[in-house]
Write a protein that holds these residues in place. Structure first.
Motif, short mmCIF file in Angstrom:
data_model
loop_
_atom_site.label_atom_id
_atom_site.label_comp_id
_atom_site.label_asym_id
_atom_site.label_seq_id
_atom_site.Cartn_x
_atom_site.Cartn_y
_atom_site.Cartn_z
N GLU A 292 1.11 -1.27 -0.05
CA GLU A 292 0.14 -0.45 -0.04
C GLU A 292 0.82 1.29 -0.21
OE1 GLU A 292 -2.92 2.25 3.08
OE2 GLU A 292 -2.83 0.03 2.78
N ASP B 254 -1.50 3.02 10.25
CA ASP B 254 -2.57 3.88 9.71
C ASP B 254 -2.91 3.85 8.22
OD1 ASP B 254 -4.93 6.21 9.14
OD2 ASP B 254 -3.09 7.72 9.23
N ARG C 200 -5.51 1.59 4.72
CA ARG C 200 -6.58 1.21 4.37
C ARG C 200 -6.78 0.27 4.19
NH1 ARG C 200 -5.45 3.91 0.00
NH2 ARG C 200 -4.55 2.45 -1.14
N ALA C 201 -5.24 -0.68 4.80
CA ALA C 201 -5.11 -2.02 5.17
C ALA C 201 -4.45 -2.49 5.66
CB ALA C 201 -5.75 -3.33 3.92
#
Length: 352
Positions: free
Chosen positions: A179, A218, A220-221
């Motif tokens: 990510e 911190d 999203r996934a």
């Protein structure tokens, strides 16, 4: 010609079970006293186990699919979509008990053979992913005293209060995170197959705040699994017996919760119990358990009365274990939330 009962045929097949599994499931392999393969389709893997010796010869269980039975049931499931009458006719032929030719090779249905070919290709990719998961796990460090330990402590989970430090948890100082395209500190969880082999690695990326506290990253996934884990689980505690899952005492119980943190909260509340993390709600009912485990307590999250999807998944999980002949209990927090919320509030785990 004298007809034989299903029970008689099953017993005769069990006597020749080693030859039978090599014919029905040629891609499998011997693993101790069992023949192992991926499923009833016959591809390589570990989810389907067939006993080869002793009083249980011919008894099998597909841990991923939740099916089980005796040697005749195995013939029916592999070749005839579960039709025992056709399986009996085939068995009499294979055992040389009928006037038909007995040396004809097994003719798998086209759909089964197509599935086998596809599964072989998928299995190669799964093996590569499993190897990556194992390498990541091997790179991990002991969790005690690590930032991952501090992260759990910050969430109210003191591993030192458990009978033993979980060997299924580790810390990685820099596990790659796609990510953000860089390595980040990470808590690792070993996801083991029903026979105890590592098949996937759970990752929880963490970060340090300006105050020095370790928290969930911190992202999203912030949590992901490397590898396929259907039927597997993170083995956190062994309970009062101290025995590994594969050698659990007859009549044993187990608690299965969803996430690692929630499962640790349950383990801290019930140190005398064996606790497993099912990793996901959909996988909780697929967790493979030995027959010695006769009682399963599913410590589920309370997602509220309007989350019908979660409720159906829980009902399906309970039904799967019940179909295996186990006593099943469902434990839900009184209010919306999970058992970690209950634990942090200082309440006791209640079973229903």
């Amino acid at each position: 010609m004298r007809r034989h009962s299903a029970g008689q045929l099953s017993q005769m097949l069990a006597v020749r079970i080693q030859a039978l599994v090599m014919e029905l499931l040629p891609a499998g392999q011997r693993d101790g006293h069992e023949w192992r393969c991926g499923s009833l389709a016959g591809e390589k893997g570990q989810s389907l186990a067939v006993h080869l010796h002793g009083a249980r010869a011919g008894v099998w269980c597909d841990f991923a699919g939740g099916q089980k039975g005796d040697a005749l049931d195995l013939v029916a499931a592999c070749l005839f979509n579960g039709n025992r009458r056709d399986a009996m006719a085939w068995a009499e032929n294979w055992l040389g008990l009928s006037n038909a030719t007995s040396d004809a090779p097994v003719q798998r249905r086209p759909a089964i053979q197509e599935k086998l070919n596809t599964s072989q290709e998928l299995d190669k990719a799964a093996q590569r992913m499993r190897a990556k998961a194992r390498r990541l796990w091997q790179e991990g460090q002991p969790i005690q005293g690590s930032p991952a330990d501090a992260y759990l402590l910050n969430r109210g989970l003191d591993l030192r209060m458990l009978p033993h430090m979980p060997g299924s948890l580790r810390f990685h100082p820099g596990a790659w995170c796609a990510e953000v395209r860089k390595p980040l500190p990470c808590m690792l969880g070993a996801i083991a197959s029903p026979v105890g082999k590592l098949v996937a690695t759970h990752r929880t990326w963490i970060q340090q705040t300006p105050s020095g506290a370790w928290v969930k990253a911190d992202l999203r996934a912030p949590k992901k699994v490397l590898g396929s884990f259907s039927g597997g689980c993170v083995r956190l505690t062994r309970g009062a017996s101290g025995k590994a899952l594969g050698i659990a005492d007859a009549g044993s119980s187990v608690i299965i919760a969803e996430g690692i943190e929630t499962s640790l909260a349950v383990a801290l509340s019930c140190p005398e119990m064996r606790v497993l993390a099912g990793v996901s709600l959909s996988n909780m009912g697929a967790v493979g358990l030995p027959p010695e485990i006769t009682t399963v307590i599913i410590a589920a999250d309370n997602d509220g009365p309007n989350n019908h999807t979660a409720r159906k998944a829980l009902e399906a999980a309970c039904q799967k274990f019940a179909d295996q002949g186990r006593e099943v209990r469902l434990a839900l927090p009184e209010n919306e939330g999970d058992w970690l919320d209950v634990f942090k509030a200082g309440q006791d785990l209640k079973r229903s």
